[in-house]
Scaffold this motif. Structure first.
Motif, PDB file in Angstrom:
ATOM      1  N   MET A 268      63.654   6.230  -8.062  1.00 46.05           N
ATOM      2  CA  MET A 268      63.327   4.727  -8.734  1.00 46.05           C
ATOM      3  C   MET A 268      63.970   3.620  -7.913  1.00 46.05           C
ATOM      4  O   MET A 268      65.441   3.528  -8.085  1.00 46.05           O
ATOM      5  N   GLY A 269      63.198   3.071  -7.198  1.00 49.64           N
ATOM      6  CA  GLY A 269      63.791   2.108  -6.224  1.00 49.64           C
ATOM      7  C   GLY A 269      63.834   0.677  -6.658  1.00 49.64           C
ATOM      8  O   GLY A 269      62.809  -0.029  -7.034  1.00 49.64           O
ATOM      9  N   MET A 270      65.006   0.075  -6.245  1.00 48.84           N
ATOM     10  CA  MET A 270      65.278  -1.315  -6.651  1.00 48.84           C
ATOM     11  C   MET A 270      65.974  -1.813  -5.422  1.00 48.84           C
ATOM     12  O   MET A 270      67.004  -1.448  -5.226  1.00 48.84           O
ATOM     13  N   GLY A 271      65.371  -2.829  -4.857  1.00 51.07           N
ATOM     14  CA  GLY A 271      65.927  -3.289  -3.468  1.00 51.07           C
ATOM     15  C   GLY A 271      65.703  -2.314  -2.392  1.00 51.07           C
ATOM     16  O   GLY A 271      66.567  -2.450  -1.620  1.00 51.07           O
ATOM     17  N   CYS A 272      64.703  -1.418  -2.240  1.00 51.50           N
ATOM     18  CA  CYS A 272      64.335  -0.541  -1.401  1.00 51.50           C
ATOM     19  C   CYS A 272      63.166  -0.583  -0.726  1.00 51.50           C
ATOM     20  O   CYS A 272      62.762   0.175  -0.190  1.00 51.50           O
ATOM     21  N   GLY A 273      62.686  -1.988  -0.675  1.00 50.07           N
ATOM     22  CA  GLY A 273      61.389  -1.904  -0.097  1.00 50.07           C
ATOM     23  C   GLY A 273      60.238  -1.102  -0.796  1.00 50.07           C
ATOM     24  O   GLY A 273      60.343  -1.413  -2.130  1.00 50.07           O
ATOM     25  N   SER A 274      59.438  -0.628  -0.446  1.00 50.37           N
ATOM     26  CA  SER A 274      58.238   0.189  -1.177  1.00 50.37           C
ATOM     27  C   SER A 274      58.717   1.731  -0.795  1.00 50.37           C
ATOM     28  O   SER A 274      57.548   2.461  -0.830  1.00 50.37           O
ATOM     29  N   ALA A 275      59.869   2.014  -0.578  1.00 54.61           N
ATOM     30  CA  ALA A 275      60.105   3.374   0.073  1.00 54.61           C
ATOM     31  C   ALA A 275      60.218   4.488  -1.332  1.00 54.61           C
ATOM     32  O   ALA A 275      59.785   5.693  -0.860  1.00 54.61           O
ATOM     33  N   CYS A 276      60.299   4.072  -2.450  1.00 52.98           N
ATOM     34  CA  CYS A 276      60.714   5.123  -3.458  1.00 52.98           C
ATOM     35  C   CYS A 276      59.237   5.455  -4.311  1.00 52.98           C
ATOM     36  O   CYS A 276      58.361   4.696  -4.264  1.00 52.98           O
ATOM     37  N   ASP A 277      59.475   6.506  -5.156  1.00 55.45           N
ATOM     38  CA  ASP A 277      58.270   6.838  -6.277  1.00 55.45           C
ATOM     39  C   ASP A 277      58.207   5.795  -6.929  1.00 55.45           C
ATOM     40  O   ASP A 277      56.863   5.866  -7.722  1.00 55.45           O
ATOM     41  N   THR A 278      58.966   4.818  -7.470  1.00 59.84           N
ATOM     42  CA  THR A 278      58.786   3.708  -8.233  1.00 59.84           C
ATOM     43  C   THR A 278      59.307   2.377  -7.722  1.00 59.84           C
ATOM     44  O   THR A 278      60.040   2.443  -6.906  1.00 59.84           O
ATOM     45  N   GLN A 279      58.457   1.470  -8.141  1.00 60.02           N
ATOM     46  CA  GLN A 279      58.862   0.250  -7.900  1.00 60.02           C
ATOM     47  C   GLN A 279      59.613  -0.472  -9.096  1.00 60.02           C
ATOM     48  O   GLN A 279      58.759  -0.796 -10.094  1.00 60.02           O
ATOM     49  N   TYR A 280      60.859  -0.690  -9.146  1.00 59.58           N
ATOM     50  CA  TYR A 280      61.654  -1.061 -10.213  1.00 59.58           C
ATOM     51  C   TYR A 280      62.095  -2.532 -10.421  1.00 59.58           C
ATOM     52  O   TYR A 280      62.811  -2.749  -9.231  1.00 59.58           O
ATOM     53  N   LEU A 281      61.976  -3.554 -11.299  1.00 61.72           N
ATOM     54  CA  LEU A 281      62.572  -4.727 -11.393  1.00 61.72           C
ATOM     55  C   LEU A 281      62.969  -4.512 -12.953  1.00 61.72           C
ATOM     56  O   LEU A 281      62.640  -4.109 -13.769  1.00 61.72           O
ATOM     57  N   PHE A 282      64.012  -5.578 -13.135  1.00 59.59           N
ATOM     58  CA  PHE A 282      64.341  -6.082 -14.532  1.00 59.59           C
ATOM     59  C   PHE A 282      63.439  -6.839 -14.952  1.00 59.59           C
ATOM     60  O   PHE A 282      63.135  -7.907 -14.212  1.00 59.59           O
ATOM     61  N   SER A 283      62.907  -6.985 -16.177  1.00 58.32           N
ATOM     62  CA  SER A 283      62.242  -7.897 -16.941  1.00 58.32           C
ATOM     63  C   SER A 283      62.684  -9.330 -16.775  1.00 58.32           C
ATOM     64  O   SER A 283      61.924 -10.286 -16.664  1.00 58.32           O
ATOM     65  N   SER A 284      64.007  -9.160 -16.942  1.00 65.89           N
ATOM     66  CA  SER A 284      64.753 -10.842 -17.065  1.00 65.89           C
ATOM     67  C   SER A 284      64.384 -11.344 -15.821  1.00 65.89           C
ATOM     68  O   SER A 284      64.589 -12.535 -15.624  1.00 65.89           O
ATOM     69  N   ASP A 285      64.511 -10.489 -14.744  1.00 62.82           N
ATOM     70  CA  ASP A 285      64.184 -11.200 -13.292  1.00 62.82           C
ATOM     71  C   ASP A 285      62.944 -11.633 -13.071  1.00 62.82           C
ATOM     72  O   ASP A 285      62.502 -12.805 -12.590  1.00 62.82           O
ATOM     73  N   VAL A 286      61.986 -10.739 -13.519  1.00 61.22           N
ATOM     74  CA  VAL A 286      60.527 -11.126 -13.423  1.00 61.22           C
ATOM     75  C   VAL A 286      60.089 -12.093 -14.100  1.00 61.22           C
ATOM     76  O   VAL A 286      59.355 -13.019 -13.789  1.00 61.22           O
ATOM     77  N   LEU A 287      60.704 -12.279 -15.397  1.00 61.71           N
ATOM     78  CA  LEU A 287      60.505 -13.621 -16.183  1.00 61.71           C
ATOM     79  C   LEU A 287      61.157 -14.687 -16.115  1.00 61.71           C
ATOM     80  O   LEU A 287      60.976 -15.744 -16.720  1.00 61.71           O
ATOM     81  N   GLY A 288      62.230 -14.595 -15.170  1.00 63.96           N
ATOM     82  CA  GLY A 288      63.062 -15.834 -15.337  1.00 63.96           C
ATOM     83  C   GLY A 288      63.637 -16.055 -16.545  1.00 63.96           C
ATOM     84  O   GLY A 288      63.717 -17.597 -16.727  1.00 63.96           O
ATOM     85  N   THR A 289      64.429 -15.615 -17.084  1.00 65.74           N
ATOM     86  CA  THR A 289      65.019 -15.603 -18.439  1.00 65.74           C
ATOM     87  C   THR A 289      66.427 -16.363 -18.381  1.00 65.74           C
ATOM     88  O   THR A 289      67.025 -16.688 -19.591  1.00 65.74           O
TER      89      THR A 289
END
Length: 263
Positions: free
Chosen positions: A176-197
């Motif tokens: 589960m990749g966070m900050g690893c480019g597109s290398a991992c099986d999942t592309q993982y982010l926090f909703s708080s960052d995506v939504l700008g909360t």
């Protein structure tokens, strides 16, 4: 999917598809993720857990075991099963492999964590981990420890892309990749960052797709305005109006007074 996603499904699809993954904080965020075919979620084991599960009935839900919440493998097993009963499909655990091994031996899918592990950041600081050959080897060693412990998945956070690619190709774990480019099986982010909360620090690997800070500020202004108008109308006698009240006929009230005398 028309049924709940399982660890077997994720492992069977390894190497054949890239999954989207979000850490959500509310049932509304979980429902929005599902509406966008985001099938892997994570959340905290707080009061929202059951509601998040209900909002995303078919998603694979990895629920965080707070670091330090357990002090022995036996406690980890008990808490792991309790979280599974509440709706978790996997238990995120940043404790040592012996805790993970204990849960895995009982059939509890566990998500480990390597690279930048916030709960262990006193040993690394908050930075990219694995940029030297020696440190990259330590990350790989941690992966092997998780494999040997029986983990099902591993969060890989802020490591060089080439290292994440090497790990993803060579490990049976779902990465589960966070900050690893597109290398991992999942592309993982926090909703708080995506939504700008929030107005605090946003990691380099995050990207804001909305500005909820501004939206929440506008909502708060509307709340204050509504509450202020409510208070002013009460003070001026303009609320409640007749349409907001329930009245009794004179005859009914007189009978009530008569009956009340018997008390």
């Amino acid at each position: 999917m028309t049924r709940r996603l399982t660890a077997y499904d994720l492992q069977s699809a390894k190497g054949t598809r890239k999954w989207l993954q979000l850490h959500v904080d509310t049932p509304a965020e979980a429902a929005a993720a599902v509406a966008c075919d985001i099938a892997i979620l994570s959340c905290e084991p707080d009061h929202n857990l059951e509601a998040v599960r209900a909002a995303a009935p078919h998603a694979f839900l990895s629920v965080g075991m707070a670091h330090g919440a357990v002090a022995s493998p036996d406690e980890a097993i008990r808490l792991g099963f309790a979280m599974m009963r509440r709706g978790a499909d996997a238990i995120y655990c940043s404790h040592s492999p012996r805790f993970i091994e204990a849960m895995a031996a009982e059939g509890i899918p566990v998500t480990g964590h390597v690279g930048l592990v916030p709960n262990r950041a006193t040993w690394t600081n908050f930075r990219a981990v694995g940029r030297t050959a020696e440190e990259a080897l330590k990350v790989l060693h941690a992966i092997k420890d998780l494999e040997n412990a029986g983990a099902a998945c591993v969060e890989i956070e802020v490591v060089p892309v080439r290292l994440a690619e090497h790990i993803t190709r060579s490990t049976p774990l779902v990465t589960m990749g966070m900050g690893c480019g597109s290398a991992c099986d999942t592309q993982y982010l926090f909703s708080s960052d995506v939504l700008g909360t929030h107005t605090g620090h946003y990691p380099r690997h995050s990207k804001r797709y909305a500005d909820f800070v501004t939206l929440e500020a506008e909502l708060q202004e509307k709340r204050i305005a509504a509450f202020r108008t409510f208070g002013r109308e009460v003070a001026e006698g303009r609320y409640p109006e007749a349409r907001h009240r329930v009245d009794m006929d004179d005859a009914v009230f007189d009978r009530f007074l008569t009956l009340s005398q018997s008390l």
